[in-house]
Structure formats: structure tokens, C-alpha cells
Design an enzyme around this catalytic site. Sequence first.
Site, PDB file in Angstrom:
ATOM      1  N   HIS A 141      45.370  32.860  33.723  1.00  0.00           N
ATOM      2  CA  HIS A 141      44.235  33.442  34.429  1.00  0.00           C
ATOM      3  C   HIS A 141      44.150  34.962  34.312  1.00  0.00           C
ATOM      4  O   HIS A 141      43.167  35.561  34.760  1.00  0.00           O
ATOM      5  CB  HIS A 141      44.359  33.057  35.904  1.00  0.00           C
ATOM      6  CG  HIS A 141      43.107  33.198  36.696  1.00  0.00           C
ATOM      7  ND1 HIS A 141      41.880  33.485  36.151  1.00  0.00           N
ATOM      8  CD2 HIS A 141      42.878  33.094  38.022  1.00  0.00           C
ATOM      9  CE1 HIS A 141      40.961  33.543  37.100  1.00  0.00           C
ATOM     10  NE2 HIS A 141      41.553  33.312  38.240  1.00  0.00           N
TER      11      HIS A 141
ATOM     12  N   TYR B 196      37.902  32.804  51.468  1.00  0.00           N
ATOM     13  CA  TYR B 196      37.626  33.584  50.261  1.00  0.00           C
ATOM     14  C   TYR B 196      36.795  32.764  49.285  1.00  0.00           C
ATOM     15  O   TYR B 196      37.035  31.570  49.095  1.00  0.00           O
ATOM     16  CB  TYR B 196      38.937  33.997  49.583  1.00  0.00           C
ATOM     17  CG  TYR B 196      38.763  34.594  48.205  1.00  0.00           C
ATOM     18  CD1 TYR B 196      38.629  35.969  48.044  1.00  0.00           C
ATOM     19  CD2 TYR B 196      38.754  33.799  47.066  1.00  0.00           C
ATOM     20  CE1 TYR B 196      38.484  36.526  46.781  1.00  0.00           C
ATOM     21  CE2 TYR B 196      38.605  34.347  45.802  1.00  0.00           C
ATOM     22  CZ  TYR B 196      38.464  35.710  45.662  1.00  0.00           C
ATOM     23  OH  TYR B 196      38.314  36.248  44.417  1.00  0.00           O
TER      24      TYR B 196
ATOM     25  N   THR C 111      35.454  39.827  39.281  1.00  0.00           N
ATOM     26  CA  THR C 111      34.935  39.184  40.493  1.00  0.00           C
ATOM     27  C   THR C 111      35.002  40.146  41.676  1.00  0.00           C
ATOM     28  O   THR C 111      35.724  41.151  41.644  1.00  0.00           O
ATOM     29  CB  THR C 111      35.756  37.930  40.864  1.00  0.00           C
ATOM     30  OG1 THR C 111      37.107  38.309  41.148  1.00  0.00           O
ATOM     31  CG2 THR C 111      35.719  36.895  39.747  1.00  0.00           C
TER      32      THR C 111
END
Length: 811
Positions: free
Chosen positions: A367, A498, A511
Site C-alpha cells: 500500500h 475514518y 487521500t
Amino acid sequence: MPKSLNESLANQQPPNSDADRASPNGVKEAYAPLEREPLAAHGPRRKPGITYAAQEKLPKLPIPDLEDTCRKYQAVLAPLQNGREQQDTAAAVHEFLKADGPELQARLKKYATGKTSYIEQFWYDSYLNFDNSVVLNLNPFFLLEDDPTPARNNQVTRAASLVISALCFVRAVRQEELPPDTLKGSPLCMYQYSRLFGTARIPTENGCQIAQDSGSRHIVVLCKGQFYWFDVLDDNSDIIMTEKDLALNLQVIVDDAEQTPIQEAAKGALGVLSTENRKIWAGLRDVLTREDDSNNAECLSIVDSALFILCLDYTEPKTGAELCGNMLCGTSEVVKGVQIGTCTNRWYDKMQIIVCKNGSAGINFEHTGVDGHTVLRMASDVYTDTILRFAKSINGQAPSLWTSTSPDPAKRDPDSFGDVSTTPHKLEWDMLPELSTALRFAETRLADLIQQNEFEILEFGGYGKNFITSMGFSPDAFVQMAFQAAYYGLYGRVENIYEPAMTKVFLHGRTEAIRAATLESTDFVKTFWADNNPAHKVDALRKAAQKHTKLTKECAQALGQDRHLYALYCVWQRHVDEEGAEAASSGGYSSPADGSSDAGVSPRKDGSISPSPPRSPGTNKSNVKGGVLQHMPSLFADPAYDRINTTILSTSNCGNPALRHFGFGPSSADGFGIGYIIKEDSISICISSKHRQTKRFVESLEAYFGEIKRLLRSVKKAEGAGRSRVRESELAERRGKVIKGDVRVDDKVTRESGEGEVEDEDEGLGGYGFFDAGMLLQALKASQEDKERPSDKAAGHARRAIGKKLRLSEY
């Protein structure tokens, strides 16, 4: 017989190629600085093409106004704090704005001058300095839908099809023929696509690095923990194998892996080491590469530089939850003291395409350099291409997803492929005693980690995007309120939530954090669970959803608070490090960060950051010279900052019809990880937790979806009835007779029949109180003689309603 690995490598690659990169000194030294450092340049090296054509026109990520950020920070904390805590935070923010804040803001603006993004390096550092296992902590997964042609849903056929489509995607990226992503006609940043393939997370003693072989042309196949590789592209990134030839290669690999008993193969399944603590893994990589007469360094280089990893599992998970767990962390199954689960058939430092024995397939990805939106584009294009290529085999005029395609390998002169090796080669590791011992300990720790987590799914078929939008709601906001209502119904608390908002409208955007718990959502969940009429509940839902939509739009424009505050924290930490280094050089204390730009900061897969303030003398006021920044700024020292970065409900909406599920592990010990996909007429949700009644939470969600639909329909019907009464009254005056209409009795819509009979129109769940949320599903199931699922019931009612066309048009 294929050539030996050493011979193949010696003959396969030209100078300065992958083969030359493998050395006993470690693979990280073999990559050029640009390939090891993802931020060494502002963008990929490229020739003119459409993929990156808009990059230079994209605006930079703006640094928000400091006072606006602090105001939003207090607003997102308000639902989570009591009055005293709010006062403490207000005082901390006031002091921050008066003292440290402006200084840090000025330093941040100075730091950002000439950089692509003010947050990017800090963001990479937060991921790369993460020391714990990446499994269940950082890597997410996608579970693809099955191939729509059932005959192709076997392992080898499905895997070959997916690999060919993935290679077409690789080619489109490298040829810069991949159309740019857009949002409402505006181009999005495409930089992350240049980091998808040939990339590996390399652990070192001083944190991880991202290494990339931009010219990679081979894949690595894992089967029963054993490693194989072969070339699939030529130097022009054209595919050099047909799908049939690729399937043959994979079948040969499966057959070869079967020759070694799985209990024996598990003892050499070195992929397990990639699940270790990163510092331990860094030390083990040194062990792998230190022996001059060992080929371990070459094997490691082949794995690190591969385009991606293909994992062929020997199991067939039976349920959706088992499938999700298999894609996220593999399975743990110990037989006679030996781990034979699929957790041994992974390499988590790279992107992995995972295919089960029955053809079920998914993607697990590293990621650090890419977000879900980027991998989703790849997954959806790959899935689409598998369908279009099958269609083309039936009708040669069927469309193609790609601007251009590779020449047919079957029609090419073999000499045109160049110096390649398409024959599968098995990597043979030298299992040194240290490696065998480390592998055993790594496996037991991984098994512990897997056993500590559980997964449940909800495939809700009652309705989806179409129904939600017909009721006037944003689908994402609607589902976000469902999570909060279900959680509140179980625990009676509002927790920190979140959700990431994509900021790729900006250059190198990643993001921003949407903090979904708001005063409006808090009012809604309390209203929903109290004894209120349907109209009141729906009105509260509408206000909460509108607030969530507003927050989402702000965050998508990089106007949230989390990333800005994190950058300010990193700037302060960098100042502490610099002061510490200066003091150390003059005989003072040592730096608390050991040279890291953001030591003490750990990332979570949801993008939130958990700052752990340095506790060394380096932050002591008496030891640091340098004005207002000689202590931890009041905002970060306030307990509220740690609270806002401790996520209980970590959620992410990432999907389209190509995916069946999407998910990740929980970001805190007492939290839930919630990946969801809102489809046209269904909602798919995968929830993980460390055994926090995950199944009960799923059941509460399902019950909520049914109940809120009943409320929406009853309110809609009442509104329609109210409008119709005026019309009926006018008709009655003209016709001289009374027309019976809808009457409200105890918040239920009934119809008078003229003969005094009353028909109950309640098609959903009845009203329920605060503490019985967990019993809703049981009560509903008990009322069904055929034991149908609640979601099936809802779907059934939707089908009956579809026949009543005039009534549906009112909605």
C-alpha cells in the site's frame, strides 16, 4: 529440461539488467537512486502519450489555512468529547494558534517550496518506517467476481486469463496508452500507475525502501510455498506468450509443486519471512545475501524485480468470509506441527494476484506507493479485458479495451523476442540453519496474527444505489450512517470513524481523512434509537447525510484537517531531530528519531496516524535551543490528538461491479475494518475485527438496512397521501361523494376500505427499542417459515413492489 537458474540468468539478460542486479551486497544496492527513492523526481520518466499528458497541468496540493484547520479539528472532535474535554482542547488549540502554530505553518510552507507535494515525503516515510508486519496492518485486498463464463472458473484457466489481461494493462501503462482517470471531466493524477509493477518494499535497518525495476519483464509464481519464474514480456513490453502457452506453463508449475509433499514444502516457504517485523526481515535479507557461493541473492533479486507475484493456492474456501480472509492474510492450518495453510504461499512486499483451486481470484497489494483507487482501476480493467477477449474469440469484431495490442506471439519470429526465457524455472533457495529457524518463528507469529482476527461479510440484496438515490440520498453517506447506527445500537456510544477521500485531482494527490462522526450523525443515531416517529428519524438521517456529503467534498478538495496537522507534526519532529543532532555534535544528547523525519509516528492502513511523542531528553525544554518549538506543541500534547488518530470504525468505499468484496484489517485493537461496495441493487460489506462480535455487528447492519427502508417507504407514502388528500377533496366536491383515503394510526399508514377493514402496510421490521438490536435478526428469522435471510426477504418485497408500477413511480 530447463537450464539451471544460474545459467539462465547468465544468458538471459543484457548488461545492467536484472541479472546484474543480484549481488551478495543486497538487492537494494542494485537499483538506481531514482528507482529506490520514489520521490527523487516529480513524475515518471516518459515519452509523449495520453496517460500522463495532463500531469503538468494539475494543481499542487494546497496547504490549508491554519485557523481553518484548527476550527475543523475542534469540530470533528466535538461528537467524541464531553464538555470538559472540549474546553481542554479549545485551550490547547488557542495556545497553538498563539505560539507554535504560526511558526510551524511558516516552516511547512518553506519546506514545500519546490516540492511536488507538501505531504508526500512525510506520507511515504510514515509507511516505510512502519516496523510491524504488513499483514493485516497495511496491505488491503480485492476479491474479484467470478469469471462470467463458468467453464473458465478453474485455477489454471482463470489464472492464465488474468495474467494476460494484467500484462495488457502493464503494456498500456508503459506505452502511455492508458486513458487518464477523470472526475466529472477533469483529469486525475496518474503518477501512481508508474509505481504499480516491478515494485518491491525492501526492508533495511533504517526503515524500508521502495525499489522498482521499471524494465521488469518476468513474473514470479508461488505454488505451495515454492517459487517459479519465467519471462512474459519482451524489451518493448509486448506480450511474448499466448494465453494457451501461459496456461501450459502454469499447469507445469502446479504439477511440479505437487511432487513435493506440502509438509516438506512448508519448511522452505520463504515467503513467510515477508510477514515478519521489518527490522527482523531486514536482518534475514542480509543472511540471504551474505554468502558468496549461495544463489539466494539471485533468487531474491528475481522475486523483488518481478512485475508481480501470482499465487496459486491449493485450497477452495467455501464461504465468502473464508475467501476474504484468504485474500487478506491467507489461511492457517497446522498438521502434525507443520503449517500447511495458504499463509505460506505469499510474498507481501509486492502486489499479488491470488487464484484459488476453484478459480476464485483476488488481489493483495503493498500500500505504500498506491491507493485503492489506483489498484481498483487496474482490477476493473483486467476483469473487463478477460470478458472482452472471450467475446472476441466468439466474434472477431468485438471491441478491445486497449488502444493497441501486442503482436500475436504465435505469429512472431521467435528471434524477435530477444534474449528471453519463457520456460518456467524453479528458484532453489539455500536453506541455511539460520533461515530455517527464522522461518519457523515467523510462521508461528503469523499464525498468531491470523488467529487474532476474524472476518464476516454481508451481501445485502435488498437494495443498493438505485433505491438510495431514488430516496434522495448520497449512497456513500447513506451507508456511512448505517455503520454508525448499527454500532450505536450495539454499544450506545459514538466512536471515531475514518473514511478516505481521494485527492488525485491534485498532482501526486493521495487521500484526505473524512471524520464521519459529526454532531448531525450523532443526533441521527440517537433519534433513530429513540421512540420517535418515522418522519423525525428520516429527517435526522437526511441532515446527517447532507453533512457527510459536505465533508466529503471539502476533503476531496484537500480542505480537511488530518493531513495538514500531520505535516505540521512532522515539521516539528524534524526540528527536534535537527536540534538533537546539533546538541549531539557538541557533546549533548542524541537525536530521539535516529535520523528519521517522523520518528514516533506510525501509520495505519486507513491513513490515520498515531503519533507517539518522543520521550528522550531531546524534547526536554532545558536541553533544546530554538525559541517556541522547544517543547511539544500544545495541540499535539493534548490527549484529543491521539484520540482523533485512534480509529474505531475504519471504513473505505472502493469498488465496482468487477469486485465481489474489498477489505482490510482493523486499525486498532478494539476497532473494526470495514470495506464496502455499493452496487446498483446490492451492498457488499467485509468487516474484520480482533474478535469483537463481528458477526453480531453484521447482523445489526442487515437489520438496520431493512428497518430504514421501511421508514423511508412509510414516510414517502405519507407524503404522497398528504398530497393526494387535496386532490381527493376537490374531486369529492365536484362529484358529490366521499372518497376514502389514507389515514395515519400510530405512525402506520393504513387504508380504509369502506367496510371498516384495515390493512397493515408494514412490510419491514416493526419498531424496536434501544437494547434489542442484536435480537432483530433472530426475531425476523423466527417469523419466516421458510427461514429465508432478511436480505432475501427485502429483495422479495422489492420484487412484489416492482409489479405495482404506479406505486413505485411515487418513489
